[in-house]
Design a protein around this motif. Sequence first.
Motif, PDB file in Angstrom:
ATOM      1  N   LYS A   1       0.824  -1.216   0.000  1.00  0.00           N
ATOM      2  CA  LYS A   1       0.000   0.000   0.000  1.00  0.00           C
ATOM      3  C   LYS A   1       0.854   1.259   0.000  1.00  0.00           C
ATOM      4  O   LYS A   1       0.680   2.132  -0.859  1.00  0.00           O
TER       5      LYS A   1
ATOM      6  N   TYR B   1       1.499   3.689  -3.297  1.00  0.00           N
ATOM      7  CA  TYR B   1       1.010   5.063  -3.160  1.00  0.00           C
ATOM      8  C   TYR B   1       2.104   6.079  -3.479  1.00  0.00           C
ATOM      9  O   TYR B   1       1.915   6.977  -4.310  1.00  0.00           O
ATOM     10  N   TYR B   2       3.260   5.934  -2.829  1.00  0.00           N
ATOM     11  CA  TYR B   2       4.310   6.923  -3.021  1.00  0.00           C
ATOM     12  C   TYR B   2       5.012   6.769  -4.371  1.00  0.00           C
ATOM     13  O   TYR B   2       5.479   7.757  -4.954  1.00  0.00           O
TER      14      TYR B   2
ATOM     15  N   LYS C   1       2.679   8.433  -6.936  1.00  0.00           N
ATOM     16  CA  LYS C   1       2.761   9.892  -6.810  1.00  0.00           C
ATOM     17  C   LYS C   1       3.976  10.447  -7.550  1.00  0.00           C
ATOM     18  O   LYS C   1       3.894  11.485  -8.216  1.00  0.00           O
TER      19      LYS C   1
ATOM     20  N   ASN D   1      -3.424  12.591  -5.119  1.00  0.00           N
ATOM     21  CA  ASN D   1      -3.211  11.781  -3.927  1.00  0.00           C
ATOM     22  C   ASN D   1      -4.373  10.819  -3.696  1.00  0.00           C
ATOM     23  O   ASN D   1      -4.172   9.655  -3.323  1.00  0.00           O
TER      24      ASN D   1
ATOM     25  N   CYS E   1      -4.125   7.979  -6.252  1.00  0.00           N
ATOM     26  CA  CYS E   1      -3.056   7.038  -5.878  1.00  0.00           C
ATOM     27  C   CYS E   1      -3.465   6.205  -4.663  1.00  0.00           C
ATOM     28  O   CYS E   1      -3.143   5.014  -4.580  1.00  0.00           O
ATOM     29  N   GLY E   2      -4.192   6.828  -3.728  1.00  0.00           N
ATOM     30  CA  GLY E   2      -4.660   6.106  -2.548  1.00  0.00           C
ATOM     31  C   GLY E   2      -5.648   5.012  -2.906  1.00  0.00           C
ATOM     32  O   GLY E   2      -5.603   3.906  -2.362  1.00  0.00           O
TER      33      GLY E   2
ATOM     34  N   ALA F   1      -3.703   2.158  -4.630  1.00  0.00           N
ATOM     35  CA  ALA F   1      -2.873   1.461  -3.643  1.00  0.00           C
ATOM     36  C   ALA F   1      -3.725   0.600  -2.722  1.00  0.00           C
ATOM     37  O   ALA F   1      -3.355  -0.547  -2.409  1.00  0.00           O
TER      38      ALA F   1
ATOM     39  N   THR G   1      -7.761   4.293   2.421  1.00  0.00           N
ATOM     40  CA  THR G   1      -6.461   4.768   1.937  1.00  0.00           C
ATOM     41  C   THR G   1      -6.586   6.098   1.211  1.00  0.00           C
ATOM     42  O   THR G   1      -5.703   6.958   1.306  1.00  0.00           O
ATOM     43  N   ALA G   2      -7.695   6.282   0.488  1.00  0.00           N
ATOM     44  CA  ALA G   2      -7.906   7.523  -0.260  1.00  0.00           C
ATOM     45  C   ALA G   2      -8.165   8.711   0.657  1.00  0.00           C
ATOM     46  O   ALA G   2      -8.139   9.857   0.212  1.00  0.00           O
TER      47      ALA G   2
ATOM     48  N   LEU H   1      -4.013   8.665   3.733  1.00  0.00           N
ATOM     49  CA  LEU H   1      -2.700   9.063   3.225  1.00  0.00           C
ATOM     50  C   LEU H   1      -2.700  10.459   2.600  1.00  0.00           C
ATOM     51  O   LEU H   1      -1.773  11.245   2.855  1.00  0.00           O
TER      52      LEU H   1
ATOM     53  N   ASP I   1      -0.328  13.627   3.904  1.00  0.00           N
ATOM     54  CA  ASP I   1       0.622  14.302   3.026  1.00  0.00           C
ATOM     55  C   ASP I   1       0.302  15.784   2.841  1.00  0.00           C
ATOM     56  O   ASP I   1       1.200  16.637   2.870  1.00  0.00           O
TER      57      ASP I   1
END
Length: 226
Positions: A87, A91-92, A95, A109, A112-113, A116, A177-178, A181, A185
């Motif tokens: 995850k 995600y990173y 990004k 973000n 990506c969340g 992931a 996650t969406a 994270l 950030d």
Amino acid sequence: MGDSHDWRPFVYGGFSSCTAEFGTFPIDTTKTRLQIQGQKLDGRFTVVRYNGMFHALSRITREEGVRALYSGIWPALLRQSTYGTIKFGIYYTLKKWIDHPEVEDMMTNIFCGIIAGVVSSAIANPTDVLKVRMQACSTSLQQKSMFECFGDVYRQEGISGLWRGVGPTAQRAAVITAVELPIYDICKHRLIQGNLMGDTVSNHFVSMVERWTGIRCNLGSNPIQL
């Protein structure tokens, strides 16, 4: 974490996820017991035995021992070492592929969340199945190892049994996650950009506390988990 082959998001993400899982696992066990009790589809869980989290913690400890609160901990740690690692890593990495590392765009973000969360939870679903079944049963499965439970599920239900419930699990992971994270950030980035805090431990801590807004997200995603 500058280049695209940086392994640190994967390792740090997996380690932090495993640490958090071990510390909160008794609460997760009570959650599972509370969710499955009182149902009509499975005769084993028709009786309502627990009145809440603290009552469940007390009764499970009194009747089954402290060890029962950690029944399923090994598949849970295996899940976090895969789910958490993948995850954070996806995600990173996504990004960096989509935007410049210094840019924090909310929609990017969130996208990506979602990716992931879906991918990592789908891959780790077999360990989640084992964890929940070992938590739910107060007798037979608690006496078996993770590999014995894995064999039982595979023999009785086939490979598809290990991915039972993958759809709702992936949806819930995408929602959580969406939210979690991107909030972390964006909060960290704005504290640095506004010269309120540098890229320090205190900034990460404040951003992490802000991430507890994700509790609302957990509340909203709970019907998906059920």
